[in-house]
Design an enzyme around this catalytic site. Structure first.
Site, PDB file in Angstrom:
ATOM      1  N   CYS A   2       0.869  -1.164   0.000  1.00  0.00           N
ATOM      2  CA  CYS A   2       0.000   0.000   0.000  1.00  0.00           C
ATOM      3  C   CYS A   2       0.907   1.215   0.000  1.00  0.00           C
ATOM      4  O   CYS A   2       2.104   1.102   0.223  1.00  0.00           O
ATOM      5  CB  CYS A   2      -0.854   0.012   1.257  1.00  0.00           C
ATOM      6  SG  CYS A   2      -1.941  -1.416   1.370  1.00  0.00           S
ATOM      7  N   ARG A  27       1.756   1.723  -5.907  1.00  0.00           N
ATOM      8  CA  ARG A  27       1.839   0.738  -4.824  1.00  0.00           C
ATOM      9  C   ARG A  27       0.505   0.048  -4.560  1.00  0.00           C
ATOM     10  O   ARG A  27       0.445  -0.927  -3.798  1.00  0.00           O
ATOM     11  CB  ARG A  27       2.314   1.409  -3.536  1.00  0.00           C
ATOM     12  CG  ARG A  27       3.622   2.149  -3.678  1.00  0.00           C
ATOM     13  CD  ARG A  27       4.065   2.703  -2.357  1.00  0.00           C
ATOM     14  NE  ARG A  27       4.487   1.632  -1.482  1.00  0.00           N
ATOM     15  CZ  ARG A  27       5.718   1.150  -1.432  1.00  0.00           C
ATOM     16  NH1 ARG A  27       6.654   1.664  -2.191  1.00  0.00           N
ATOM     17  NH2 ARG A  27       6.019   0.170  -0.609  1.00  0.00           N
ATOM     18  N   TRP A  74      -3.750  -1.771  -1.575  1.00  0.00           N
ATOM     19  CA  TRP A  74      -3.691  -3.004  -2.375  1.00  0.00           C
ATOM     20  C   TRP A  74      -4.092  -4.109  -1.409  1.00  0.00           C
ATOM     21  O   TRP A  74      -3.360  -4.431  -0.475  1.00  0.00           O
ATOM     22  CB  TRP A  74      -2.269  -3.210  -2.901  1.00  0.00           C
ATOM     23  CG  TRP A  74      -2.169  -4.335  -3.900  1.00  0.00           C
ATOM     24  CD1 TRP A  74      -2.343  -4.236  -5.248  1.00  0.00           C
ATOM     25  CD2 TRP A  74      -1.866  -5.709  -3.629  1.00  0.00           C
ATOM     26  NE1 TRP A  74      -2.173  -5.471  -5.832  1.00  0.00           N
ATOM     27  CE2 TRP A  74      -1.882  -6.392  -4.864  1.00  0.00           C
ATOM     28  CE3 TRP A  74      -1.592  -6.429  -2.472  1.00  0.00           C
ATOM     29  CZ2 TRP A  74      -1.627  -7.738  -4.973  1.00  0.00           C
ATOM     30  CZ3 TRP A  74      -1.345  -7.790  -2.571  1.00  0.00           C
ATOM     31  CH2 TRP A  74      -1.359  -8.431  -3.817  1.00  0.00           C
ATOM     32  N   ASN A 100       0.768  -0.365   6.024  1.00  0.00           N
ATOM     33  CA  ASN A 100       1.278  -1.089   4.862  1.00  0.00           C
ATOM     34  C   ASN A 100       1.966  -2.348   5.362  1.00  0.00           C
ATOM     35  O   ASN A 100       2.929  -2.252   6.124  1.00  0.00           O
ATOM     36  CB  ASN A 100       2.274  -0.211   4.093  1.00  0.00           C
ATOM     37  CG  ASN A 100       2.931  -0.950   2.941  1.00  0.00           C
ATOM     38  OD1 ASN A 100       2.380  -1.927   2.420  1.00  0.00           O
ATOM     39  ND2 ASN A 100       4.107  -0.512   2.539  1.00  0.00           N
ATOM     40  N   GLY A 101       1.477  -3.498   4.954  1.00  0.00           N
ATOM     41  CA  GLY A 101       2.093  -4.753   5.389  1.00  0.00           C
ATOM     42  C   GLY A 101       1.032  -5.762   5.766  1.00  0.00           C
ATOM     43  O   GLY A 101      -0.146  -5.601   5.417  1.00  0.00           O
ATOM     44  N   GLU A 462      10.277 -13.146 -20.535  1.00  0.00           N
ATOM     45  CA  GLU A 462       9.980 -11.761 -20.169  1.00  0.00           C
ATOM     46  C   GLU A 462       8.870 -11.195 -21.072  1.00  0.00           C
ATOM     47  O   GLU A 462       7.957 -10.505 -20.602  1.00  0.00           O
ATOM     48  CB  GLU A 462      11.265 -10.916 -20.271  1.00  0.00           C
ATOM     49  CG  GLU A 462      11.097  -9.438 -19.975  1.00  0.00           C
ATOM     50  CD  GLU A 462      10.588  -9.115 -18.565  1.00  0.00           C
ATOM     51  OE1 GLU A 462      10.481 -10.017 -17.726  1.00  0.00           O
ATOM     52  OE2 GLU A 462      10.255  -7.937 -18.340  1.00  0.00           O
ATOM     53  N   LYS A 466       5.312  -9.713 -19.694  1.00  0.00           N
ATOM     54  CA  LYS A 466       4.849  -8.356 -20.013  1.00  0.00           C
ATOM     55  C   LYS A 466       3.452  -8.409 -20.626  1.00  0.00           C
ATOM     56  O   LYS A 466       2.575  -7.631 -20.282  1.00  0.00           O
ATOM     57  CB  LYS A 466       5.802  -7.763 -21.031  1.00  0.00           C
ATOM     58  CG  LYS A 466       6.689  -6.645 -20.867  1.00  0.00           C
ATOM     59  CD  LYS A 466       7.113  -5.975 -19.652  1.00  0.00           C
ATOM     60  CE  LYS A 466       7.038  -6.686 -18.358  1.00  0.00           C
ATOM     61  NZ  LYS A 466       8.062  -6.457 -17.420  1.00  0.00           N
ATOM     62  N   GLU A 469       0.814  -9.293 -17.909  1.00  0.00           N
ATOM     63  CA  GLU A 469       0.504  -8.309 -16.868  1.00  0.00           C
ATOM     64  C   GLU A 469      -0.177  -7.057 -17.389  1.00  0.00           C
ATOM     65  O   GLU A 469      -0.982  -6.482 -16.671  1.00  0.00           O
ATOM     66  CB  GLU A 469       1.699  -7.994 -15.955  1.00  0.00           C
ATOM     67  CG  GLU A 469       2.901  -7.377 -16.570  1.00  0.00           C
ATOM     68  CD  GLU A 469       4.009  -7.101 -15.524  1.00  0.00           C
ATOM     69  OE1 GLU A 469       5.147  -6.946 -15.952  1.00  0.00           O
ATOM     70  OE2 GLU A 469       3.739  -7.030 -14.316  1.00  0.00           O
ATOM     71  N   HIS A 485       8.296 -32.032 -26.602  1.00  0.00           N
ATOM     72  CA  HIS A 485       8.036 -32.854 -25.410  1.00  0.00           C
ATOM     73  C   HIS A 485       6.711 -32.497 -24.757  1.00  0.00           C
ATOM     74  O   HIS A 485       6.489 -32.840 -23.608  1.00  0.00           O
ATOM     75  CB  HIS A 485       9.202 -32.713 -24.429  1.00  0.00           C
ATOM     76  CG  HIS A 485      10.505 -33.138 -25.017  1.00  0.00           C
ATOM     77  ND1 HIS A 485      10.808 -34.460 -25.257  1.00  0.00           N
ATOM     78  CD2 HIS A 485      11.561 -32.419 -25.472  1.00  0.00           C
ATOM     79  CE1 HIS A 485      12.006 -34.536 -25.818  1.00  0.00           C
ATOM     80  NE2 HIS A 485      12.480 -33.310 -25.964  1.00  0.00           N
ATOM     81  N   LYS A 577       3.502  -2.497  -7.787  1.00  0.00           N
ATOM     82  CA  LYS A 577       4.887  -2.501  -8.256  1.00  0.00           C
ATOM     83  C   LYS A 577       5.851  -3.088  -7.228  1.00  0.00           C
ATOM     84  O   LYS A 577       6.790  -3.778  -7.587  1.00  0.00           O
ATOM     85  CB  LYS A 577       5.326  -1.083  -8.625  1.00  0.00           C
ATOM     86  CG  LYS A 577       6.687  -1.068  -9.272  1.00  0.00           C
ATOM     87  CD  LYS A 577       6.827   0.016 -10.283  1.00  0.00           C
ATOM     88  CE  LYS A 577       8.146  -0.064 -11.033  1.00  0.00           C
ATOM     89  NZ  LYS A 577       8.143  -1.114 -12.062  1.00  0.00           N
TER      90      LYS A 577
HETATM   91  C1  AGP Z   1       7.579  -6.896 -13.651  1.00  0.00           C
HETATM   92  O1  AGP Z   1       6.989  -6.334 -14.766  1.00  0.00           O
HETATM   93  C2  AGP Z   1       6.691  -7.111 -12.528  1.00  0.00           C
HETATM   94  N1  AGP Z   1       5.983  -5.961 -12.152  1.00  0.00           N
HETATM   95  C3  AGP Z   1       7.230  -7.947 -11.391  1.00  0.00           C
HETATM   96  O2  AGP Z   1       7.388  -9.234 -11.891  1.00  0.00           O
HETATM   97  C4  AGP Z   1       8.557  -7.511 -10.725  1.00  0.00           C
HETATM   98  O3  AGP Z   1       9.613  -7.659 -11.614  1.00  0.00           O
HETATM   99  C5  AGP Z   1       8.766  -8.355  -9.462  1.00  0.00           C
HETATM  100  O4  AGP Z   1       7.714  -8.159  -8.587  1.00  0.00           O
HETATM  101  C6  AGP Z   1      10.083  -8.064  -8.782  1.00  0.00           C
HETATM  102  O5  AGP Z   1      10.172  -6.754  -8.313  1.00  0.00           O
HETATM  103  P1  AGP Z   1      11.531  -6.110  -7.889  1.00  0.00           P
HETATM  104  O6  AGP Z   1      12.424  -6.055  -9.075  1.00  0.00           O
HETATM  105  O7  AGP Z   1      11.159  -4.759  -7.383  1.00  0.00           O
HETATM  106  O8  AGP Z   1      12.133  -6.974  -6.809  1.00  0.00           O
END
Ligand code: AGP
Length: 582
Positions: A2, A27, A74, A100-101, A462, A466, A469, A485, A577
């Site tokens: 959060c 966040r 969040w 937050n937590g 990757e 992307k 998400e 396989h 994030k």
């Molecule tokens: C990446 O697009 C994501 N938002 C997510 O996978 C991110 O890379 C992951 O949560 C790790 O975060 P960090 O690099 O801040 O540790």
């Protein structure tokens, strides 16, 4: 996961907080809430939705209050509802808390608070009631906060306001919290960008810190009785980097920023990279750890190091514990994290016995302060939830570490310069129209396959992440060498397959032909065209940096697919994030 921002000072808190919370929305954005003072009472306004809509709904900007706190949520415990939005209060509405937590033992605490009236399903709500309980027994606020701090388990940072109290109180317990020293007041926040427009004087708080602040003064006391110093840092981040500028979304801005960032590596001070390389060269084994995109970078780093003859392995953050019995004193750990806050990594940090190198983007973050050597990603503030430029810079740094470790740094630098000369060719209108056309074709698909071999497979991982998400389309990466396989069974007439081709070698094309023979529609991202491709995006070749253009094209395809589906790629549903909870 959060965002918290609080202010107490001589100025009206409201404009600062309104402005600040916008820079914390990355966040969490399930719901928004605030607490302000009005005629001596605490007023709480909160609701489901993004910050702007709740601020407008309650006309919050019209308030005047010298102290206040805003929160963007969040959800972890309790659904997304008005009741569960923060602040949460005690029975009388005189103590308000933003948090937050996760409080791991909240249910036990709740049971012990017999007679208290709970209105939410959150873990947070136990804090105001615990405080109420303690205060009713005659404890001072600071004593009550110490008791709460000792009672709650799990990473939990929070800020408290109390009716009739000119002080505000912030407790840092695992989750990030920083103190900003403004001209006329004090900020406590989850992250620096929230108050950067008003001050760049920052104190990075330590676990156990209790900050007591009011209009005139601030004091920090450590509830764990630690004697760590609290230096004032002057943060060198331009507030301009917090805006979208000419771009529609931060994600597009950040994708575009990569050309400039790649160029800046030509004048980068590689001394720490060299030191990391020498540690790696003499290591028993190198473990590269990360989560999500950072794990993909770790996997790439491990592959290139292995190809240099170095024993290297990539581990997902949550898996570190399973490897811990193998760790030895002369191992080297490369911890990759944009935020420097990822809970999986923090939790396992103590298990990593050897030398710990952090490749981290966020100055002052927990990981950056708790590793043996920090290499700054130098990506600048990344606001879109999807990692783009931080991923790219990490990959470049890993490639440079590897090149110093295997004695090929000059040739790597040559490749980087060549790449920088040719990269413009990706941002020309013809390539962008091809990418947009592909996005148009993909936007209604239910499944997208990303395939590649070797490096190409890791880039595919990757690319698929992307796509998932930001566009919410199911995208999955497969290693072309292993599709026979099993995964080949998924291919049918018209299946969309994006091929990330780093080196156009025969084996790659065997796999693609097999897909094509089963009706797959192949979109090739490659330095050269092939008859197997139904569509083709040409990317420049750049030696060891050939991954760069492939990654950029994959990022752009995801971005435009999301936009064409009407999704705001900066704030994907369900994601935040910084993943500060396990
Ligand atoms: C990446 O697009 C994501 N938002 C997510 O996978 C991110 O890379 C992951 O949560 C790790 O975060 P960090 O690099 O801040 O540790």
């Amino acid at each position: 996961m959060c965002g918290i921002i609080a202010y107490s000072g001589k100025d009206n808190a409201v404009p600062y907080l309104v402005d600040g919370i916008k820079n914390l929305e990355y966040r969490g954005y399930d719901s928004f809430g605030c607490a302000l003072i009005d005629k001596g009472n605490i007023i709480v306004r909160k609701d489901v939705g993004d910050t702007a809509s709740v601020l407008n709904k309650y006309r919050i900007i019209k308030n005047f209050s010298n102290q206040g706190m805003f929160h963007t949520r969040w959800a972890t415990h309790g659904g997304i509802s008005k009741e569960n939005a923060h602040p949460l209060t005690d029975c009388k509405g005189e103590i308000a808390v933003v948090h937050n937590g996760i409080i791991e033992n909240w249910q036990d605490i709740k049971v012990s608070l017999d007679g208290h009236r709970f209105v939410s399903q959150t873990d947070t709500e136990v804090i105001p009631h615990l405080l109420e309980e303690r205060l009713s027994r005659g404890d001072s606020m600071e004593r009550a906060l110490r008791a709460v701090f000792n009672e709650i388990k799990g990473a939990s940072s929070f800020v408290v306001m109390r009716k009739g109290d000119s002080n505000m109180y912030a407790v840092k317990h695992g989750a990030p919290l920083v103190l900003g020293l403004g001209k006329n007041g004090f900020f406590v926040s989850s992250d620096i960008p929230s108050f950067l427009k008003y001050t760049n004087k920052v104190v990075f708080l330590h676990d156990g810190d209790l900050v007591v602040f009011n209009q005139n003064s601030v004091r920090i006391k450590n509830l764990l009785n630690k004697k760590d110093k609290h230096d004032v840092h002057t943060v060198d981040i331009s507030p301009g980097s917090l805006d979208k500028g000419k771009y529609r979304h931060f994600m597009l801005k950040e994708i575009n920023e990569q050309s400039k960032l790649l160029k800046s590596f030509e004048n980068y001070d590689f001394s720490k990279v060299r030191l990391a390389a020498s540690k790696i060269r003499s290591a028993h084994r190198v473990y590269l750890v990360g989560a999500g995109s950072s794990f993909h970078a770790a996997a790439y780093g491990a592959l290139i190091l292995r190809k240099s003859g170095i024993d290297a392995i990539a581990i997902q953050g949550q898996d570190i514990q399973n490897f811990s019995r193998l760790f030895e004193r002369n191992d080297v750990f490369v911890i990759i994290s944009q935020s420097g806050e990822t809970a999986d990594l923090i939790r396992s940090l103590q298990l990593m016995k050897g030398f710990r190198i952090g490749i981290i983007n966020t100055e002052g973050s927990y990981l950056s302060r708790n590793v043996d050597l920090v290499i700054n990603m130098m990506a600048g503030i990344e606001k879109a939830v999807a990692a783009t430029k931080s991923f790219m810079n990490t990959m470049v740094l890993l490639e440079m570490i590897n090149s110093y470790a295997n004695g090929s740094s000059e040739s790597a630098m040559h490749d980087l310069k060549l790449l920088n000369l040719n990269l413009y060719s990706l941002f020309v209108p013809s390539v962008l129209s091809a990418i947009k056309r592909i996005a148009e074709e993909l936007k209604d698909d239910g499944d997208i396959f990303y395939v590649g071999r070797d490096y190409g497979y890791l880039i595919s991982l990757e690319g698929a992440l992307k796509m998932k998400e930001v566009s919410y389309i199911h995208a999955e990466a497969f290693d072309l060498s292993t599709i026979k396989h099993g995964p080949l069974a998924l291919i049918s007439q018209g299946s969309k397959v994006i091929a990330a081709v780093t080196e156009p070698v025969e084996e790659t094309f065997y796999g693609l032909e097999e897909i094509k023979a089963r009706g797959g529609h192949i979109i090739g991202i490659s330095p050269s065209n092939s008859t197997v491709f139904d569509e083709f995006v040409h990317v420049p070749e750049a030696g060891v940096f050939s991954f760069v253009p492939l990654v950029i094209v994959a990022q752009l395809i995801s971005y435009y697919t999301a936009v064409k589906r009407g999704i705001n790629p900066d704030k994907p549903r369900n994601l935040a994030k910084s993943v500060t909870v396990n």
